[in-house]
Design a protein around this motif. Structure first.
Motif, mmCIF file in Angstrom:
data_model
loop_
_atom_site.group_PDB
_atom_site.id
_atom_site.type_symbol
_atom_site.label_atom_id
_atom_site.label_comp_id
_atom_site.label_asym_id
_atom_site.label_seq_id
_atom_site.Cartn_x
_atom_site.Cartn_y
_atom_site.Cartn_z
ATOM 1 N N ALA A 219 0.780 -1.207 0.052
ATOM 2 C CA ALA A 219 -0.153 0.001 0.016
ATOM 3 C C ALA A 219 1.167 1.406 -0.152
ATOM 4 N N TYR A 220 1.832 1.214 0.597
ATOM 5 C CA TYR A 220 2.869 2.373 0.758
ATOM 6 C C TYR A 220 3.994 2.351 -0.365
ATOM 7 N N VAL A 221 4.357 1.298 -0.903
ATOM 8 C CA VAL A 221 5.532 1.350 -2.004
ATOM 9 C C VAL A 221 5.015 1.140 -3.312
ATOM 10 N N GLU A 222 3.869 0.465 -3.753
ATOM 11 C CA GLU A 222 3.479 0.333 -4.986
ATOM 12 C C GLU A 222 3.652 1.414 -5.908
ATOM 13 N N GLY A 223 4.370 1.380 -6.864
ATOM 14 C CA GLY A 223 4.322 2.341 -7.996
ATOM 15 C C GLY A 223 5.556 3.573 -7.545
ATOM 16 N N LYS A 224 6.011 3.348 -6.364
ATOM 17 C CA LYS A 224 6.883 4.300 -5.940
ATOM 18 C C LYS A 224 8.407 3.763 -5.615
ATOM 19 N N MET A 225 8.424 2.397 -5.128
ATOM 20 C CA MET A 225 9.778 1.754 -5.148
ATOM 21 C C MET A 225 9.670 0.479 -5.390
ATOM 22 N N VAL A 226 10.808 -0.137 -5.942
ATOM 23 C CA VAL A 226 10.744 -1.711 -6.183
ATOM 24 C C VAL A 226 11.810 -2.346 -5.624
ATOM 25 N N PHE A 227 12.171 -3.623 -5.309
ATOM 26 C CA PHE A 227 12.968 -3.824 -4.431
ATOM 27 C C PHE A 227 13.454 -5.165 -4.989
ATOM 28 N N GLU A 232 21.625 -9.988 -6.655
ATOM 29 C CA GLU A 232 21.657 -9.063 -8.061
ATOM 30 C C GLU A 232 22.328 -8.001 -7.724
ATOM 31 N N GLN A 233 21.787 -7.091 -6.553
ATOM 32 C CA GLN A 233 22.388 -5.785 -6.431
ATOM 33 C C GLN A 233 23.744 -5.866 -5.653
ATOM 34 N N ALA A 234 23.935 -6.947 -5.044
ATOM 35 C CA ALA A 234 25.207 -7.053 -4.419
ATOM 36 C C ALA A 234 26.282 -7.366 -5.609
ATOM 37 N N ALA A 235 26.008 -8.112 -6.299
ATOM 38 C CA ALA A 235 26.896 -8.324 -7.892
ATOM 39 C C ALA A 235 27.184 -7.104 -8.290
ATOM 40 N N LEU A 267 7.335 -13.802 -5.285
ATOM 41 C CA LEU A 267 8.493 -12.951 -5.582
ATOM 42 C C LEU A 267 9.517 -13.767 -6.217
ATOM 43 N N PRO A 268 10.101 -13.351 -7.403
ATOM 44 C CA PRO A 268 11.284 -13.925 -7.919
ATOM 45 C C PRO A 268 12.791 -13.926 -7.124
ATOM 46 N N TYR A 269 12.341 -13.264 -6.007
ATOM 47 C CA TYR A 269 13.534 -13.008 -5.160
ATOM 48 C C TYR A 269 13.599 -13.715 -3.619
ATOM 49 N N ILE A 270 14.659 -14.224 -3.406
ATOM 50 C CA ILE A 270 14.759 -14.679 -2.179
ATOM 51 C C ILE A 270 14.766 -13.911 -0.846
ATOM 52 N N GLU A 271 13.762 -14.211 0.188
ATOM 53 C CA GLU A 271 13.824 -13.647 1.279
ATOM 54 C C GLU A 271 14.956 -13.503 2.257
ATOM 55 N N ASN A 272 15.396 -14.807 2.494
ATOM 56 C CA ASN A 272 16.567 -14.893 3.460
ATOM 57 C C ASN A 272 17.723 -15.199 2.730
ATOM 58 N N VAL A 277 24.190 -14.511 -0.907
ATOM 59 C CA VAL A 277 24.912 -13.449 -1.182
ATOM 60 C C VAL A 277 26.600 -13.905 -1.018
ATOM 61 N N ALA A 278 26.838 -14.274 0.137
ATOM 62 C CA ALA A 278 28.169 -14.694 0.511
ATOM 63 C C ALA A 278 28.640 -15.719 -0.352
ATOM 64 N N GLN A 279 27.967 -16.805 -0.909
ATOM 65 C CA GLN A 279 28.422 -17.839 -1.719
ATOM 66 C C GLN A 279 28.679 -17.324 -3.161
ATOM 67 N N GLN A 280 27.704 -16.509 -3.561
ATOM 68 C CA GLN A 280 27.708 -16.048 -5.179
ATOM 69 C C GLN A 280 28.461 -14.882 -5.521
ATOM 70 N N VAL A 281 28.597 -14.004 -4.596
ATOM 71 C CA VAL A 281 29.349 -12.554 -5.024
ATOM 72 C C VAL A 281 30.695 -12.408 -4.415
ATOM 73 N N PRO A 282 31.626 -12.315 -5.377
ATOM 74 C CA PRO A 282 33.262 -12.330 -4.822
ATOM 75 C C PRO A 282 33.225 -10.760 -4.581
#
Length: 601
Positions: A219-227, A232-235, A267-272, A277-282
């Motif tokens: 209700a607060y973020v739709e159309g304003k922010m995406v996550f 992906e973002q660490a990489a 969502l196509p993204y993992i919550e936990n 991130v540690a395993q995949q991103v050098p």
């Protein structure tokens, strides 16, 4: 509401302005390594990064719901006033200029203290107060804080005001402006530590938040922010930080380490995803983990691309623990290299409150204590949640009755007014109690501990049956001839209590001798078997309505009405209007546990 980009542009290291420089480091942290025979000694530097997470508005070791000092079976203590003492000790031991203090999010929601300054005396009002968490964290000297999902619970305006009041950046590399897809908050923070006779040590902190915000605070973020996802973002950002000369890269992630998600495939993204991130991103040296409310002193994860070990640590929530990452660096060919990282935790129960924090926030605390102890009615008998997770308890029926009444009033005069209204509620707590006699806001707040709001959804009988079947997966399958141990009866597959729902207005049995998916028996409405095609209005909290818990159908169901007033407030209003809290007005036995048709209790 347009996003406030001003502060981001001012602070973000994307513009080259996100670097803070510490003063000269004292001698204890920089020393010469023992040289090999015939070679020059190499410089070493010791850095300590302290971390907290999931503070949830806990400044003092105080339980506002019990109006007493906090205590639990393990003797834990909580609160930033205790953490401040621990931080002071570490700074004294290591030298303040050799330390960094960060947090992994969920700061401004979780106690009556934070609710009061978001809703009752809001920080967003003209001339409004300083948020107590901003005041405390400024005084303690936090360097950077990652955004948690609960930062968004009161809307973006409240979050931005809190951000303005903080003397440290709120980081969120994967909190993006929905239109530009650029970071809506600073992605990272960089600090230089000067070492006499050697290059400065450059430390970068990358902040990542939880993708579930898109569901939980839609209700607060739709159309304003995406996550987008943390991996992906660490990489994307870690190589940038390394290219900018970061000698140490730390991730502050509001994401657990289990690799699981509570929202299923919504969502196509993992919550936990902190361990992923540690395993995949050098290029990451350590990760401060949050969100899961568990204690992990040290978790070692091997990066699959480099073979290097990444050190993870999650201090216990509510400021019960403080993580210490101790880094040893060595100067090698003019560059600082991380030689080793060790993580430990320190315990808040081992120290006293910091009198500076106590003095600073005592008035705010006292105001909230007075507020929650206001008497709003009288109860004819004691109501408790002690057995509410496996028996239909009147205290939960109070929640569903209030929700039904509010939604019926809201839909009066609309085309949906003739539809039957039913309601869901969960047994959030196992210890809540409304005592016989005077009822206070504190009593009612302990019953409904979350700041959820109310939504009306259009559902069919068939969808409701599927909803109940999913809810019933909470119970452990128990054969008809087996002994029943109530302590082992619930939380199958680690399903938390808040993801088990009552549904009022229907009658049904949950046959726990049956396999999940085949447990709902004798489902009826108004004395007749439920018609799969009949339409109902489900009064449901916004967490569930937006997909929290991954219950079927509800997130995609047509929304008929919603509001921003908390369900907790609606309960207080209902009790205040009635004056007397009598179970005869709201209690009903809608469901029971059975085994092959025989009641369990």
């Amino acid at each position: 509401m347009p996003l406030n980009r001003r502060k981001f542009l001012k602070k973000s290291a994307v513009t080259g302005a996100g670097v803070a420089v510490a003063g000269a480091v004292g001698a204890p942290a920089a020393q010469a390594a023992q040289p090999a025979k015939g070679s020059r000694p190499r410089k070493r530097y010791a850095l300590t990064v302290m971390g907290t997470t999931d503070l949830h508005g806990n400044v003092f070791n105080w339980d506002y719901f019990k109006d007493a000092e906090y205590s639990d079976a393990k003797g834990n203590a909580k609160g930033l006033s205790r953490v401040s003492t621990l931080v002071n000790q570490v700074r004294e031991e290591k030298g303040r200029r050799n330390t960094l203090l960060i947090d992994a999010g969920d700061t401004i929601q979780g106690t009556p203290l934070t609710y009061y300054y978001a809703k009752v005396d809001p920080i967003t009002a003209k001339g409004g107060p300083i948020h107590p968490m901003a005041a405390a964290m400024n005084a303690i000297g936090y360097d950077a804080v990652a955004l948690g999902n609960h930062e968004f619970n009161y809307g973006i305006e409240t979050l931005r005001k809190f951000e303005d009041q903080c003397r440290f950046p709120l980081l969120g590399a994967n909190a993006l402006d929905a239109k530009t897809l650029k970071p809506a908050f600073p992605p990272y923070f960089i600090k230089k530590f000067h070492v006499p006779g050697a290059p400065s040590v450059k430390v970068a902190v990358l902040g990542l938040t939880n993708p579930g915000i898109a569901i939980w605070d839609k209700a607060y973020v739709e159309g304003k922010m995406v996550f987008p996802g943390l991996e992906e973002q660490a990489a994307k950002w870690v190589p940038k930080l390394r290219s900018m000369g970061a000698d140490v890269v730390i991730v502050s992630a509001h994401s657990g380490s289990s690799g699981t998600s509570s929202y299923g495939d919504q969502l196509p993204y993992i919550e936990n995803s902190a361990a992923l991130v540690a395993q995949q991103v050098p290029g990451i040296d350590a990760i401060l983990v949050g969100h899961a409310h568990t204690e992990i002193a040290e978790l070692l994860v091997t990066n699959e691309k480099t073979g290097r070990t990444v050190v993870l640590s999650e201090p216990l929530c509510y400021a019960q623990r403080l993580t210490l990452f101790d880094f040893d660096l060595v100067l090698d060919k003019g560059c600082w290299k991380v030689e080793s990282v060790k993580a430990t935790v320190r315990d808040s129960k081992t120290v006293a409150d910091d009198p500076k924090i106590t003095k600073l926030l005592k008035d705010d605390h006292d105001i909230v204590v007075e507020y929650v102890n206001q008497v709003v009615g009288t109860a004819t008998e004691t109501l408790t949640t002690v057995d509410a997770r496996y028996k239909d308890a009147p205290i939960i029926d109070l929640i569903t009755k209030v929700q039904e009444d509010v939604v019926k009033a809201a839909l009066a005069g609309t085309e949906y007014a003739s539809l039957p209204v039913i309601a869901q509620a969960s047994p959030f707590s196992r210890t809540s109690q409304i005592p016989a006699g005077e009822v206070t806001i504190r009593d009612l707040s302990s019953l409904y501990v979350y700041d959820n709001t109310l939504v009306a959804k259009l559902m069919t009988g068939a969808q409701l049956k599927a909803y109940l079947e999913y809810s019933a997966e909470y119970f452990v399958q128990t054969a008809a001839d087996s002994a029943v141990d109530v302590d082992k009866l619930t939380n199958a597959n680690n399903r938390p209590d808040y993801n088990y729902d009552y549904v009022s207005g229907l009658s049904y049995e949950i046959d726990i001798a049956q396999a999940p998916g085949s447990r709902i028996k004798n489902l009826a409405y108004d004395g007749a078997a439920l018609d799969d095609t009949r339409k109902f209005v489900l009064a449901v909290n916004n967490y569930r309505a937006n997909g929290g818990g991954a219950f079927p159908h509800v997130a995609s169901a047509q929304e008929l009405w919603s509001e921003s007033t908390e369900i907790r407030t609606r309960i207080a209003e209902w009790v205040t209007a009635k004056g007397v809290l009598d179970p005869k007005e709201f209690a009903s036995v809608d469901w029971k546990l059975t085994r092959n048709g025989t009641p369990v209790f």
